[in-house]
Motif scaffolding. Structure first.
Motif, mmCIF file in Angstrom:
data_model
loop_
_atom_site.group_PDB
_atom_site.id
_atom_site.type_symbol
_atom_site.label_atom_id
_atom_site.label_comp_id
_atom_site.label_asym_id
_atom_site.label_seq_id
_atom_site.Cartn_x
_atom_site.Cartn_y
_atom_site.Cartn_z
ATOM 1 N N ASN A 118 -3.137 -21.974 101.404
ATOM 2 C CA ASN A 118 -4.478 -21.729 101.940
ATOM 3 C C ASN A 118 -4.831 -20.247 101.888
ATOM 4 N N ALA A 170 -7.932 -18.819 99.791
ATOM 5 C CA ALA A 170 -8.965 -18.009 100.440
ATOM 6 C C ALA A 170 -9.144 -16.681 99.718
ATOM 7 N N GLN A 230 -11.311 -14.984 107.985
ATOM 8 C CA GLN A 230 -10.679 -16.249 107.602
ATOM 9 C C GLN A 230 -9.411 -16.459 108.431
ATOM 10 N N MET A 252 -8.088 -11.702 106.805
ATOM 11 C CA MET A 252 -7.380 -12.943 107.101
ATOM 12 C C MET A 252 -6.329 -12.716 108.185
#
Length: 349
Positions: free
Chosen positions: A331, A335, A312, A271
């Motif tokens: 978020n 995720a 992500q 991420m």
């Protein structure tokens, strides 16, 4: 036994002897975060020259009927440079999602720091392996749940090279990387010089490396400057900490390993924020971009880590995505735990 068989056996026995904290050690209340966080201080490495700290969140997820089911997995968190574990909300979110949570303060960092040491000093990332081995061995005595590595920034780099050197991560259920440190965030000319400087660092490791005193990222996260969080400035310096050529060499060697590409076995989630900001002025974008690393580097090299990598982008996320403003922070949590729920074997859910 032939000598060529005996030598590997000796190394294997040494690994076993250092696989758990030495002596009688037990958890105590965490003086930094308070109940229900607990800490275990232990020595690891040859001659026990390193002190590390295992942090446990002792607030197990409970179903409505009050029972305490086995966790889906253990999330084991490795912090970044100039950092220590203080992200208590992350532990709470993991617990609420059904995951046990542990973290480590690496040697010469945070709770593990001892007077007279140089904060963050390291000359080879493999220095961290004994304390990681010991922490994981201890966790395995407390739960049979599979283990997930979660690394932030330099902790993401450490998690990657550690997993690669431990059977390509075959014993881990998954790996989650929060803005991992995959490359130096410098201009083109300085990046060209890094390999040469790294070689010099093998001869003169104690030479100091000049750094700018940019505190904009710290201002973006600390509650006194527009951020949302509080932390101990004696454990996480407001203007970062000094580095030397030995540290730079250790990091560069880790970067070479990930940039060549790895063959990590577990499913991996990488991420990062949707943008980067490195201005010398504390501009507004520091509140919604990565103020430390280049997100394009994370994207480029993160894809090369293993057989099953999911990328992500967390729009408006800070460098530590779990310290971002909402909705980016939510978020990042979503995720993380959605990924884990999807990739972990269904029978352990």
């Amino acid at each position: 036994m032939k000598l060529d068989c005996l030598i590997p056996a000796i190394f294997a026995m040494s690994s076993i002897l250092h696989a758990a904290p030495q002596g009688e050690v037990s958890y105590v209340a965490d003086p930094k975060l308070g109940d229900p966080f607990q800490v275990l201080f232990y020595d690891a490495g040859d001659s026990s020259q390193y002190r590390a700290t295992l942090i446990r969140y002792a607030g197990p997820f409970e179903q409505e009927n009050g029972s305490k089911p086995e966790a889906k997995a253990v999330v084991f968190y490795i912090h970044g440079f100039n950092d220590y574990f203080f992200q208590k909300e992350l532990a709470q979110k993991a617990d609420s999602a059904g995951y046990a949570f542990y973290a480590i303060d690496l040697h010469k960092y945070g709770r593990s720091y001892r007077e007279g040491e140089r904060l963050g000093e390291v000359y080879d990332l493999a220095e961290y392996y004994p304390e990681l081995d010991s922490a994981i061995a201890r966790i395995k005595t407390e739960t049979k749940a599979p283990i997930v590595l979660l690394g932030h920034s330099t902790g993401g780099l450490i998690a990657s090279v550690y997993a690669a050197d431990r059977g390509n991560g075959k014993d881990f259920a998954a790996i989650v990387l929060n803005s991992p440190f995959m490359d130096m965030n410098t201009n083109f000319l300085l990046e060209l010089a890094v390999p040469l400087v790294s070689k010099i660092g093998s001869i003169f490791p104690n030479i100091e490396v000049p750094r700018t005193a940019n505190s904009c990222y710290s201002e973006s996260i600390h509650k006194n400057y527009g951020g949302l969080w509080d932390y101990d400035f004696s454990l996480k310096n407001f203007e970062s900490i000094p580095i030397n050529l030995g540290w730079l060499r250790a990091i560069h060697q880790g970067h070479v390993a990930v940039q060549k590409g790895m063959d990590l076995i577990p499913p991996i989630l990488v991420m990062h924020s949707g943008c980067s900001e490195r201005s010398d002025e504390c501009v507004e974008t520091y509140s919604r971009c990565d103020g430390v690393l280049d997100v394009e580097d994370i994207d480029r090299y993160g894809r090369k880590l293993g057989r099953n990598v999911q990328m992500q982008v967390i729009e408006n996320g800070l460098h530590d995505l779990y310290l971002s403003h909402e909705p980016a922070r939510g978020n990042a949590y979503q995720a993380t735990f959605q990924f884990l729920d999807n990739v972990l074997p269904k029978e352990i859910h």
